[in-house]
Every structure is written in C-alpha cells, then in structure tokens.
Design a protein around this motif. Structure first.
Motif, PDB file in Angstrom:
ATOM      1  N   THR B 131       0.789  -1.232   0.000  1.00 53.25           N
ATOM      2  CA  THR B 131       0.000   0.000   0.000  1.00 53.25           C
ATOM      3  C   THR B 131       0.826   1.289   0.000  1.00 53.25           C
ATOM      4  N   ARG B 148      -7.528   6.936  -0.937  1.00 50.64           N
ATOM      5  CA  ARG B 148      -7.192   5.537  -1.206  1.00 50.64           C
ATOM      6  C   ARG B 148      -5.686   5.364  -1.342  1.00 50.64           C
ATOM      7  N   PHE B 407      -7.651  -0.057  -1.794  1.00 52.67           N
ATOM      8  CA  PHE B 407      -8.218   0.003  -0.439  1.00 52.67           C
ATOM      9  C   PHE B 407      -8.176   1.446   0.083  1.00 52.67           C
ATOM     10  N   ALA B 408      -8.952   1.675   1.140  1.00 49.94           N
ATOM     11  CA  ALA B 408      -8.872   2.968   1.826  1.00 49.94           C
ATOM     12  C   ALA B 408      -7.548   3.040   2.589  1.00 49.94           C
ATOM     13  N   GLU B 411      -6.905   1.005   5.961  1.00 44.97           N
ATOM     14  CA  GLU B 411      -7.798  -0.151   6.031  1.00 44.97           C
ATOM     15  C   GLU B 411      -7.075  -1.448   6.424  1.00 44.97           C
ATOM     16  N   LYS B 412      -5.882  -1.670   5.880  1.00 46.90           N
ATOM     17  CA  LYS B 412      -5.214  -2.947   6.114  1.00 46.90           C
ATOM     18  C   LYS B 412      -3.884  -2.833   6.849  1.00 46.90           C
ATOM     19  N   MET B 419      -3.232  -8.052   4.830  1.00 43.19           N
ATOM     20  CA  MET B 419      -2.393  -7.417   3.799  1.00 43.19           C
ATOM     21  C   MET B 419      -1.699  -8.486   2.967  1.00 43.19           C
ATOM     22  N   SER B 422      -3.941 -10.254   0.534  1.00 46.99           N
ATOM     23  CA  SER B 422      -4.361  -9.442  -0.617  1.00 46.99           C
ATOM     24  C   SER B 422      -3.419  -9.605  -1.815  1.00 46.99           C
TER      25      SER B 422
END
Lengths: 99, 482
Positions: B131, B148, B407-408, B411-412, B419, B422
């Motif tokens: 992310t 995001r 994702f936001a 979020e993870k 994570m 994903s």
C-alpha cells in the motif's frame, strides 16, 4: 509446528539483533501467531518426493573473466560512512582493554 | 501539454526538433511542484540535476549525437534502485541519508540512452508492503482518489505515472509490487521474467523473487522502456542475455490463434465488478480470434504461505547488512559494538520490516527450518510445475490483478495477515519466475481503476505485450486524474 510465545519471540529477535518494546512484543505475539496459523496450511501439501527449488531459471555455473578492476576507494567510502577518520570507519571499542 | 504525451510521442517531438528536453523536464518539474504535495509520489526530486541532464541531451541532439531515440525523455526511479549521487532511501530511516557511489545496472542503461532523471519515488519500507503506507517518508495517495492507497510497494512510481508526474518509471516487483499498484492507479506495469533485467544495484529484499520492471501509460511505452533495461550483466550472475523481441514496432496486437487460459482459482473471492470486467475482456479477445480455455492452477491456495515463508527468510538474511557500521543509520552514543548493532536496527527499521525479519529468522532457525523453509521450497516446486503444465496448453494466462480495487488508507495497515492475503493473485508469478503484466481495463462504481493481469512462460514477454496491445485497442482509455 508450534506457536511463538514471548520467550521465543525474544530469542528470535535477539538472533536478528532487534530490541522490541513491550508494545511491539504484545502486538507481534498476536500477529505472528495469526500468520503462523495461516502458513501452517503448507503441511497439507504432499511433498515426500518433491525436490526443493533452489534456483528457478535454467542457469548453471556462471563464470566470468577474473580481471583486475578498480574499487570505489576511500573517498567513496568516506562519503557514505556514518563516522570516518584518517582513512578508517570509526566503530566502538570491540576488544576491551586494548589501546 | 507535454506531460500528457506518451514517451513515444515525446521521442518523436524531440527527434523532429519540435521540443527540447529542457522544455519537457521543466514542464514535468512544474507539475511535480504543484501536484506532488497532495499525493507524495516522490521522496526526492532533484530539479537541478534533471535540467542539467536535459540540457546535455539537447546538446547531443543539436550535434546529431543523440544516444537513442529516447534521449531527453524523463523517467522516475523507485527509491530502492541505486542512483549515483542521488539519495536512495528505500523508504527507510535505515538508508535515510544514503547517497550511492554507483548506479544500478538498469538505471545506468537508461542514462546511457539519454533518459532524464526526474527523481526518486516513494515505496513501502524495503518494498515490504502492498500500500506504500509503511514508508518512513509518509503515505503516497492514489491520484484517482486521495483517500485511497496507490497500492505497493512501488506506489510512488505508479502514482507518478498516473498523475502525469512522469511518463515512465522504474519499479521493482517481489510479490506484485509493480502489477498491483499499476492496477490500483490505472497504468500499465510489467514485471519481466526473473533474470531478464539485472538486479545489480537494486536494494535486496528477497533475492530469488525480486525483479526490476517498468510503469508506463501505454503498452508501447512500457515495452520500449523494458527493452532499454533488459540484458545479461556480469555484476548479477542470475541475469540472462536474451533477445529483446518485443520492440514496439514488432508488436502487432494480434491474438488470432492465441490460446488464453482462465484459471478458476484466480476468480474466487474476487469483487463482482472486477470479475465482470475481466470476463468482458476475455470475450472481446475471443471475438478477435483467441481461444479461451478454462485451466486450473491447483496450488494457488498455498502460494501465500509459500511466498511469505521464502520472502521473509531471504529478507532476514539480506537485511542483516544494516548494522550501522559502514553506511546507513547509526545511533549516537552506542558504547559497545553489540549495542550499536541492536540500536541501529531497532531504531531505524519500521514495524513491518521488523515483523518480517522476525518471521524469516524463525522460519530459518534451528528446529523449524525443515517444517517451514524447506517445506516452502518444495511447495515452490509444485507451484512451478502447475504453471509448466498450464503453459503446455496455453500461451497466456488471464486473471484479475487483485481481488478488488484500491483500499482505503489505513484499512489494512494494522492487519498484516489481511495485507499478505491481498497479494494472492500476483505472488505466484514471482515464485515461478514468469513475466506478468497489469493493464487497466476500466473503473468500478466508485471510479477506481480495475486491472487485468496477463502471465506467460519464461521470456515470453512478447506474447504478454501482444495480448496487452490487443486489449488496449478496445478498452476505453482512462482519463488522467487530477
């Protein structure tokens, strides 16, 4: 396979030269055990006659000419070293009682 | 606006003398100055250096001595790829002030062809994340929606190309770190076959999985930059010299007769809009003469455990070098060597890096090696066999890149297992060392980009790029955000 208790996490962190805060310790204990529970899935795979993969692309014994090349030199090392004096990287005393 | 042009278009304008490299660099630097603060795609921008390189390029062009067709085209470089004289942080405090004394081979090749360096892009610390939230230098935001994530770990490179802050960027992909951010940011991204591009000068995370690759806004641009960095290298004994048979002129986008596999396992738990978009593309390819075949990659469900055991084991070994002695972060006032090691590492690594080092050290430690690491290496063989069997029947494999869209932020990041999971659809390509590519194919209901993944056998990048070019010809192009 087993779970990791705080004692084991401490042992492994020590091997890896990591000092964990109490908060990190309790967070990691929970998260690492979640992860270990998940990865334990690999036990289901039948691998009795399977060779482990060491290298995956078809390459064997890569050779090259043994030629003399210049190395970066002291100036390049000085530029990146956290402490550097008189051509040397400075570190704390390693052997006690030596001058 | 020059920033909207593709690299191929810029190359033509430069060759025709219609625009100078300095004009292009200036326009990009101005845009970076106004847009970058809101998305944080770059960690370091060296405008002076970029303008200098651009002026040199113009000088060469004036004398008819252009180094390549792309002399003067700007690029962004992920901050784990060493650039001589330009800070390379790897997104970590551990390398916060590190200025390399040499160039990574991939970057040196770009310089030798006259590409102009805009700066270094943000990334998850040591490329450990999906992310770009674990960077010491703050989160990068997705240009399509700044609440995001851009994906990761090469989120800065993906966001820069998406937000018109660079026409092209280098990234690295250990488990999806090019393909997933390309998908989340609506750009094209390719991870080549392991060995196609030298890893010399790429800061190591998991050496048997890491590979440098490319982000672009079109398939042709991506192919040309991949060609520019490919090739064997005596400094990386795992690199391999293979002909570059995918130069843009050699790609016809023809899929007639191509057999394309759809692995059932790659559609479980995928958001319906993503699944529908991928199936629609498969239908269009079929109309154009491709044969669509359902296939099975039955070891997919084991890929996450196998990957995270191997990747963390290799990382625990690779990151042992950060000891605070010869370079990188050194704590002040350490009185003994062991205190120096302990504090250098504990103070400069972030949470995710420490978590992975502990997991990897554990998997390699006495008493657990056979059950975890060795078992994972055997599992890797099974994943490879799975793909070999599939490629006996099909030319390419088509799938989603991720189970959903971006994702936001937040979020993870506090749920590492979620994570890791994903990454399910991208990690197998790294385990099998095969090339994989992400192509944007539309938007979801919230306006976030959807990516499609194409994989093929070792050194079959040409098949992937041809398939991608076919897809690019019929999907509606995304409008640049911001």
């Amino acid at each position: 396979m087993s779970t990791m208790d705080e004692k084991q996490i401490l042992r492994v962190a020590r091997l890896a030269r990591l000092d964990l805060s109490e908060q990190e310790m309790s967070e990691y204990a929970r998260q690492l055990n979640d992860i270990l529970a998940y990865v334990r899935k690999i036990e289901e795979m039948e691998t009795a006659n399977v060779r482990p993969t060491d290298h995956i692309v078809d390459l064997h014994n890569v050779f090259r000419e043994d030629r003399v090349q210049s190395s970066p030199g002291a100036e390049a090392l000085r530029a990146i070293a956290p402490r550097f004096e008189d051509g040397h990287v400075v570190v704390p005393i390693i052997i006690e009682g030596q001058e | 606006m020059l920033v909207e042009k593709s690299a191929a278009e810029l190359s033509e304008l430069l060759s025709g003398g219609e625009v100078s490299a300095v004009e292009i660099a200036r326009e990009y630097l101005d845009r970076i100055e106004s847009i970058n603060p809101s998305i944080n795609a770059y960690i370091t921008v060296d405008g002076e250096r970029a303008l200098e390189e651009a002026a040199e390029s113009d000088g060469r062009r004036a004398k008819g001595e252009a180094l390549s067709a792309f002399d003067g085209v700007p690029v962004a470089i992920k901050d784990n790829i060493c650039t001589k004289g330009l800070r390379t942080t790897c997104g970590s405090l551990a390398l916060g002030d590190f200025v390399p004394s040499y160039d990574a081979t991939a970057y040196r090749k770009l310089r030798e062809q006259g590409f102009v360096t805009l700066g270094k892009t943000n990334m998850d610390e040591f490329a450990m994340g999906s992310t770009t939230e674990t960077s010491h230098f703050g989160v990068t935001r997705n240009p399509h929606n700044t609440d995001r994530v851009p994906g990761g770990s090469s989120g800065g490179s993906a966001a820069a190309v998406s937000a018109l802050l660079a026409p092209l960027a280098l990234g690295s992909d250990t488990g999806g770190s090019i393909r997933q951010p390309a998908s989340f940011c609506g750009v094209v991204g390719i991870k080549p076959t392991y060995g196609r591009v030298s890893r010399f000068g790429l800061v190591s995370f998991a050496s048997s999985l890491d590979q440098i690759g490319v982000f672009g806004r079109s398939v042709d641009d991506t192919a040309l930059m991949l060609g520019a960095i490919s090739g064997g290298d005596s400094a990386d004994s795992t690199s391999i010299e293979r002909p570059v048979d995918f130069a843009p002129g050699g790609l016809d986008g023809e899929v007639r007769g191509m057999v394309i596999g759809l692995p059932g396992e790659y559609f479980h738990g995928v958001a319906p809009c993503v699944k529908d978009a991928v199936m629609k593309v498969a239908g269009e390819l079929e109309k154009r003469g491709a044969k669509i075949e359902p296939i099975s990659l039955k070891y997919t469900e084991y890929a996450i455990p196998i990957f995270y055991l191997i990747a963390t084991a290799e990382a625990s070994s690779n990151l042992a070098r950060y000891d605070g002695i010869a370079y990188g972060y050194r704590p002040s006032g350490a009185e003994s060597l062991s205190e120096l090691y302990l504090r250098a590492r504990s103070e400069s690594f972030g949470k995710e890096v420490k978590r992975r080092i502990i997991l990897g050290t554990y998997a390699l430690s006495s008493g657990y090696y056979d059950a975890y690491y060795l078992k994972a290496l055997k599992g890797r063989t099974l994943v490879i066999d799975d793909f070999n069997k599939a490629f006996d029947k099909v030319d390419c494999i088509l799938s989603p890149v991720a189970t959903g869209t971006a994702f936001a932020i937040g979020e993870k990041v506090n749920d590492p297992l979620a994570m890791y999971i994903s990454d399910l659809l991208t990690i197998s390509a790294n385990l099998a060392a095969i090339p994989g590519m992400s192509v944007p194919i539309g938007l979801d209901e919230a306006g976030l980009p959807i990516g499609l993944q194409i994989m093929a056998g070792h050194f079959e990048e040409k098949k992937i790029l041809n398939c991608a070019k076919a897809i690019e010809s019929f999907v509606e192009p995304l409008r640049p955000p911001l």
